[in-house]
Design a protein around this motif. Structure first.
Motif, PDB file in Angstrom:
ATOM      1  N   LEU A 154       0.835  -1.204   0.000  1.00 54.20           N
ATOM      2  CA  LEU A 154       0.000   0.000   0.000  1.00 54.20           C
ATOM      3  C   LEU A 154       0.870   1.254   0.000  1.00 54.20           C
ATOM      4  O   LEU A 154       0.574   2.221  -0.716  1.00 54.20           O
ATOM      5  CB  LEU A 154      -0.923  -0.016   1.215  1.00 54.20           C
ATOM      6  CG  LEU A 154      -1.872   1.177   1.377  1.00 54.20           C
ATOM      7  CD1 LEU A 154      -2.809   1.298   0.183  1.00 54.20           C
ATOM      8  CD2 LEU A 154      -2.680   1.046   2.672  1.00 54.20           C
ATOM      9  N   GLU A 155       1.931   1.263   0.787  1.00 52.69           N
ATOM     10  CA  GLU A 155       2.839   2.410   0.810  1.00 52.69           C
ATOM     11  C   GLU A 155       3.479   2.609  -0.558  1.00 52.69           C
ATOM     12  O   GLU A 155       3.549   3.736  -1.069  1.00 52.69           O
ATOM     13  CB  GLU A 155       3.926   2.204   1.863  1.00 52.69           C
ATOM     14  CG  GLU A 155       4.949   3.346   1.930  1.00 52.69           C
ATOM     15  CD  GLU A 155       6.071   3.070   2.918  1.00 52.69           C
ATOM     16  OE1 GLU A 155       7.200   3.540   2.669  1.00 52.69           O
ATOM     17  OE2 GLU A 155       5.828   2.370   3.928  1.00 52.69           O
ATOM     18  N   TYR A 156       3.937   1.518  -1.155  1.00 53.97           N
ATOM     19  CA  TYR A 156       4.571   1.609  -2.473  1.00 53.97           C
ATOM     20  C   TYR A 156       3.588   2.142  -3.513  1.00 53.97           C
ATOM     21  O   TYR A 156       3.942   2.974  -4.352  1.00 53.97           O
ATOM     22  CB  TYR A 156       5.067   0.228  -2.890  1.00 53.97           C
ATOM     23  CG  TYR A 156       5.861   0.211  -4.180  1.00 53.97           C
ATOM     24  CD1 TYR A 156       7.251   0.337  -4.167  1.00 53.97           C
ATOM     25  CD2 TYR A 156       5.224   0.048  -5.406  1.00 53.97           C
ATOM     26  CE1 TYR A 156       7.987   0.323  -5.342  1.00 53.97           C
ATOM     27  CE2 TYR A 156       5.945   0.029  -6.587  1.00 53.97           C
ATOM     28  CZ  TYR A 156       7.331   0.162  -6.551  1.00 53.97           C
ATOM     29  OH  TYR A 156       8.054   0.148  -7.732  1.00 53.97           O
ATOM     30  N   ALA A 157       2.336   1.694  -3.435  1.00 53.17           N
ATOM     31  CA  ALA A 157       1.363   2.029  -4.465  1.00 53.17           C
ATOM     32  C   ALA A 157       0.710   3.390  -4.285  1.00 53.17           C
ATOM     33  O   ALA A 157       0.481   4.105  -5.270  1.00 53.17           O
ATOM     34  CB  ALA A 157       0.267   0.952  -4.501  1.00 53.17           C
ATOM     35  N   ASN A 158       0.421   3.792  -3.031  1.00 51.08           N
ATOM     36  CA  ASN A 158      -0.477   4.928  -2.841  1.00 51.08           C
ATOM     37  C   ASN A 158       0.128   6.154  -2.161  1.00 51.08           C
ATOM     38  O   ASN A 158      -0.492   7.215  -2.177  1.00 51.08           O
ATOM     39  CB  ASN A 158      -1.702   4.490  -2.032  1.00 51.08           C
ATOM     40  CG  ASN A 158      -2.710   3.729  -2.871  1.00 51.08           C
ATOM     41  OD1 ASN A 158      -2.408   3.275  -3.963  1.00 51.08           O
ATOM     42  ND2 ASN A 158      -3.917   3.571  -2.345  1.00 51.08           N
ATOM     43  N   ALA A 173      -5.031  -1.707   9.794  1.00 51.88           N
ATOM     44  CA  ALA A 173      -3.722  -1.107   9.524  1.00 51.88           C
ATOM     45  C   ALA A 173      -3.720  -0.359   8.192  1.00 51.88           C
ATOM     46  O   ALA A 173      -3.183   0.756   8.097  1.00 51.88           O
ATOM     47  CB  ALA A 173      -2.651  -2.200   9.522  1.00 51.88           C
ATOM     48  N   MET A 174      -4.327  -0.948   7.161  1.00 51.58           N
ATOM     49  CA  MET A 174      -4.359  -0.289   5.857  1.00 51.58           C
ATOM     50  C   MET A 174      -5.141   1.009   5.924  1.00 51.58           C
ATOM     51  O   MET A 174      -4.760   2.007   5.309  1.00 51.58           O
ATOM     52  CB  MET A 174      -4.953  -1.237   4.814  1.00 51.58           C
ATOM     53  CG  MET A 174      -4.050  -2.438   4.514  1.00 51.58           C
ATOM     54  SD  MET A 174      -4.795  -3.651   3.406  1.00 51.58           S
ATOM     55  CE  MET A 174      -4.666  -2.770   1.833  1.00 51.58           C
ATOM     56  N   ARG A 175      -6.226   1.035   6.695  1.00 50.76           N
ATOM     57  CA  ARG A 175      -6.998   2.280   6.827  1.00 50.76           C
ATOM     58  C   ARG A 175      -6.232   3.340   7.614  1.00 50.76           C
ATOM     59  O   ARG A 175      -6.450   4.543   7.405  1.00 50.76           O
ATOM     60  CB  ARG A 175      -8.342   1.993   7.501  1.00 50.76           C
ATOM     61  CG  ARG A 175      -9.328   1.279   6.603  1.00 50.76           C
ATOM     62  CD  ARG A 175     -10.752   1.498   7.080  1.00 50.76           C
ATOM     63  NE  ARG A 175     -11.684   0.606   6.401  1.00 50.76           N
ATOM     64  CZ  ARG A 175     -12.163   0.810   5.180  1.00 50.76           C
ATOM     65  NH1 ARG A 175     -11.797   1.879   4.490  1.00 50.76           N
ATOM     66  NH2 ARG A 175     -13.018  -0.048   4.640  1.00 50.76           N
ATOM     67  N   GLN A 176      -5.357   2.919   8.523  1.00 48.99           N
ATOM     68  CA  GLN A 176      -4.527   3.906   9.217  1.00 48.99           C
ATOM     69  C   GLN A 176      -3.597   4.613   8.249  1.00 48.99           C
ATOM     70  O   GLN A 176      -3.306   5.810   8.404  1.00 48.99           O
ATOM     71  CB  GLN A 176      -3.705   3.219  10.308  1.00 48.99           C
ATOM     72  CG  GLN A 176      -4.470   2.927  11.585  1.00 48.99           C
ATOM     73  CD  GLN A 176      -3.571   2.377  12.672  1.00 48.99           C
ATOM     74  OE1 GLN A 176      -3.579   1.162  12.929  1.00 48.99           O
ATOM     75  NE2 GLN A 176      -2.790   3.226  13.292  1.00 48.99           N
ATOM     76  N   MET A 177      -3.145   3.893   7.232  1.00 51.64           N
ATOM     77  CA  MET A 177      -2.271   4.505   6.241  1.00 51.64           C
ATOM     78  C   MET A 177      -3.059   5.279   5.196  1.00 51.64           C
ATOM     79  O   MET A 177      -2.704   6.406   4.835  1.00 51.64           O
ATOM     80  CB  MET A 177      -1.422   3.427   5.549  1.00 51.64           C
ATOM     81  CG  MET A 177      -0.441   3.994   4.528  1.00 51.64           C
ATOM     82  SD  MET A 177       0.590   2.717   3.766  1.00 51.64           S
ATOM     83  CE  MET A 177       1.595   2.204   5.177  1.00 51.64           C
ATOM     84  N   ASP A 178      -4.141   4.694   4.680  1.00 49.02           N
ATOM     85  CA  ASP A 178      -4.953   5.327   3.642  1.00 49.02           C
ATOM     86  C   ASP A 178      -6.421   5.132   3.990  1.00 49.02           C
ATOM     87  O   ASP A 178      -7.011   4.085   3.691  1.00 49.02           O
ATOM     88  CB  ASP A 178      -4.640   4.711   2.276  1.00 49.02           C
ATOM     89  CG  ASP A 178      -5.358   5.432   1.139  1.00 49.02           C
ATOM     90  OD1 ASP A 178      -6.272   6.237   1.416  1.00 49.02           O
ATOM     91  OD2 ASP A 178      -5.022   5.172  -0.037  1.00 49.02           O
ATOM     92  N   PRO A 179      -7.038   6.126   4.643  1.00 53.50           N
ATOM     93  CA  PRO A 179      -8.425   5.977   5.090  1.00 53.50           C
ATOM     94  C   PRO A 179      -9.426   5.816   3.946  1.00 53.50           C
ATOM     95  O   PRO A 179     -10.565   5.399   4.186  1.00 53.50           O
ATOM     96  CB  PRO A 179      -8.698   7.290   5.847  1.00 53.50           C
ATOM     97  CG  PRO A 179      -7.353   7.846   6.169  1.00 53.50           C
ATOM     98  CD  PRO A 179      -6.442   7.412   5.051  1.00 53.50           C
ATOM     99  N   ASP A 180      -9.025   6.126   2.720  1.00 52.50           N
ATOM    100  CA  ASP A 180      -9.960   6.105   1.600  1.00 52.50           C
ATOM    101  C   ASP A 180     -10.005   4.780   0.854  1.00 52.50           C
ATOM    102  O   ASP A 180     -10.733   4.655  -0.141  1.00 52.50           O
ATOM    103  CB  ASP A 180      -9.620   7.226   0.615  1.00 52.50           C
ATOM    104  CG  ASP A 180      -9.801   8.604   1.230  1.00 52.50           C
ATOM    105  OD1 ASP A 180     -10.710   8.758   2.071  1.00 52.50           O
ATOM    106  OD2 ASP A 180      -9.032   9.517   0.884  1.00 52.50           O
ATOM    107  N   VAL A 181      -9.237   3.778   1.285  1.00 51.11           N
ATOM    108  CA  VAL A 181      -9.258   2.500   0.572  1.00 51.11           C
ATOM    109  C   VAL A 181     -10.619   1.818   0.745  1.00 51.11           C
ATOM    110  O   VAL A 181     -11.304   1.994   1.755  1.00 51.11           O
ATOM    111  CB  VAL A 181      -8.139   1.554   1.053  1.00 51.11           C
ATOM    112  CG1 VAL A 181      -6.779   2.087   0.650  1.00 51.11           C
ATOM    113  CG2 VAL A 181      -8.218   1.313   2.554  1.00 51.11           C
ATOM    114  N   THR A 182     -11.003   1.054  -0.270  1.00 55.31           N
ATOM    115  CA  THR A 182     -12.198   0.216  -0.241  1.00 55.31           C
ATOM    116  C   THR A 182     -11.727  -1.225  -0.099  1.00 55.31           C
ATOM    117  O   THR A 182     -10.913  -1.697  -0.890  1.00 55.31           O
ATOM    118  CB  THR A 182     -13.012   0.389  -1.533  1.00 55.31           C
ATOM    119  OG1 THR A 182     -13.449   1.747  -1.631  1.00 55.31           O
ATOM    120  CG2 THR A 182     -14.220  -0.531  -1.549  1.00 55.31           C
TER     121      THR A 182
END
Length: 503
Positions: free
Chosen positions: A139-143, A198-207
């Motif tokens: 997720l970090e690499y991509a977004n 954890a993914m939402r902590q990094m990018d709250p807008d993910v689905t």
């Protein structure tokens, strides 16, 4: 001749049709990527090695979001292998399909291909042999735009702007004993919840999509959904559904009614999800991502079982190259009708898959690309189904099936776009012997005319398109359509799929 009647009224809306409903699926499996979408030595290859004839067909197909890179493949996938200089990428053994993955096509290359075909990326993360940390790294690499180790590595690898992946699958078919990292619903639900938070902590807008059952016929079906959503209800947006259908033991009547099973599958998962929400006192609704669906003759085209041995790991072997007939295309079109009928809760779906592997598009290395029979219902439905799915009043004769009991001979769904006034109706005739005349009351649509009408049928319901005869089966204009006084009539041949556009 039997007859059926249905009424279309734009005031009776089931739900808004999301473009994600017409998604696809590309897995590193067989000749899907290599010798499928990617063949550098082909005369139609572009500068990046992607076949332009395939690109044109995928664009014509009209797929929106494409799920990648698996599938069973993802549960052993190390995403880091697929980025960076090609000459430095490692070759890996793909245990899911007993093949060698060269990583010649990776995340950057696939994103470039998506730009060419006009589709969005739906990314799956490995929760089979990996976990939360690796999902965060990807997720970090991509977004993430820049300024961190992995986002800067992406920029060094030639992609200055983030990929901006919105939709993420939390693993694949984790209920299946065949899956690397297979685990119980309780264990998977805990891992998926941790990864999602954890993914939402990094990018709250993910689905986020959590794994549902890989089949309605799994022994854990229903209970799996209940337990997994018990852990993840507040963390995710979707739960996945997977279903494949085939004609078994010559039971054509039941095969033609496969959409009845899909309807029941969807309704069961919705009921289970809503039960979990009710127990929690939640007003949130979990939607369904039907991110694997198709006709697939599993026994006839499961030739991966023929590949074995510790020293036998071929690159891009011919696997799962299902050849589709007229009846397969009619069932396929009926499955699309089922998905649209449930547009209120099925807001994402992925046809599995796109090229060579149980696919609507076939290619020959160094040769042509062509459309299978299933290509036509998808491309036409994707183009015409806009706006809202409508609740229909359908009156049709029925027939008895061994698997599903009494089933209507006609199935249908209609769509309407209020902004443009355009509508469409999609119909199947499941009768193997008789044409059926359908009368459609469209007075509620106002003053409209017939823009186009297509039917897919053939005297030989098992006719197919092949390398030698790639246009043996196609759609034709239906010249039986008549419109008078707010009533539309059309004759549906036996074993047929039809689409009519109105405006």
């Amino acid at each position: 001749m039997p007859s059926a009647h249905l009424t279309i009224d734009p005031h009776f809306v089931t739900g808004r049709i999301q473009r994600r409903l017409f998604g696809g699926f590309v897995e590193h499996l067989g000749r899907h990527v290599y010798d499928g979408i990617y063949e550098p030595g082909h005369e139609a290859a572009d500068a990046e090695g992607f076949r332009r004839d395939v690109i044109d067909l995928v664009r014509e197909l009209g797929v929106s979001t494409i799920r990648y890179p698996g599938g069973n493949f993802v549960s052993g996938f190390r995403w880091e292998d697929s980025v960076g200089p090609r000459e430095q990428r490692p070759r890996r053994l793909d245990l899911a399909w007993h093949s060698t993955e060269t990583n010649e096509v990776g995340l950057h290359e696939f994103a470039s291909w998506l730009d060419k075909v006009g589709s969005d990326l739906m990314m799956a993360v490995n929760l089979g042999t990996r976990g939360t940390l690796e999902a965060l790294d990807l997720l970090e690499y991509a977004n993430i735009r820049g300024g961190t180790a992995l986002s800067e590595r992406r920029r060094e690898n030639g992609r200055d702007e983030p990929f901006g992946v919105e939709m993420w699958c939390l693993g694949n078919e984790m209920d299946g004993p065949w899956q690397l990292g297979h685990r119980s619903a309780d264990d998977y639900g805990k891992v998926a919840s941790q990864a999602a938070k954890a993914m939402r902590q990094m990018d709250p807008d993910v689905t986020l999509v959590v794994c549902g059952s890989s089949s309605r016929h799994m022994p854990t079906f229903g209970e799996w959904e209940r337990v997994v959503l018990g852990h993840t209800y507040d963390d995710v947006d979707y739960i996945s559904c997977h279903a494949y259908y085939e004609e078994k033991d010559g039971d054509l009547d039941s095969f033609l009614a496969s959409a009845v099973d899909m309807d029941r599958f969807i309704e069961s998962v919705v009921a289970t999800a809503d039960h979990v929400g009710a127990v929690r006192g939640s007003t949130k609704k979990i939607d369904l991502s039907f991110d694997e669906w198709n006709v697939w003759y599993l026994d006839r085209f499961r030739d991966v079982d023929k590949i074995s041995g510790i020293d036998n790991w071929p690159i891009a072997p011919r696997l799962l190259e299902n050849v589709y007939s007229v009846v397969d295309a009619v069932v396929f079109g009926n499955l699309l009708i089922s998905l649209i009928k449930h547009a209120d809760r099925v807001t994402s779906a992925s046809l599995a898959q796109l090229v060579n592997v149980i696919a609507p598009i076939m290619t020959e290395p160094g040769g042509p690309a062509w459309r299978q029979t299933t290509f036509y219902p998808f491309s036409i439905t994707s183009r015409l189904a806009q706006g809202d799915a409508l609740e229909l009043k359908l009156d049709a004769p029925s027939y008895r099936t061994a698997l599903y009991g009494e089933v209507p001979l006609v199935d249908a769904v209609a769509t309407h776009e209020s902004e443009t006034g355009r509508s469409a109706v999609f119909l199947v005739n499941r009768s193997t012997t008789e044409a059926i005349t359908v009368t459609v009351d469209i007075a509620g649509l106002g003053d409209v005319g017939v823009c186009e009408a297509h039917t897919l049928s053939d005297d030989d319901v098992y006719a197919v398109n092949t390398l030698a005869d790639p246009e043996r089966v196609t759609v034709r204009d239906n010249d039986t359509v008549a419109l008078e006084g707010g009533l539309l009539t059309v004759t549906l041949p036996p074993v047929s799929w039809s689409a009519i556009a109105l405006g």
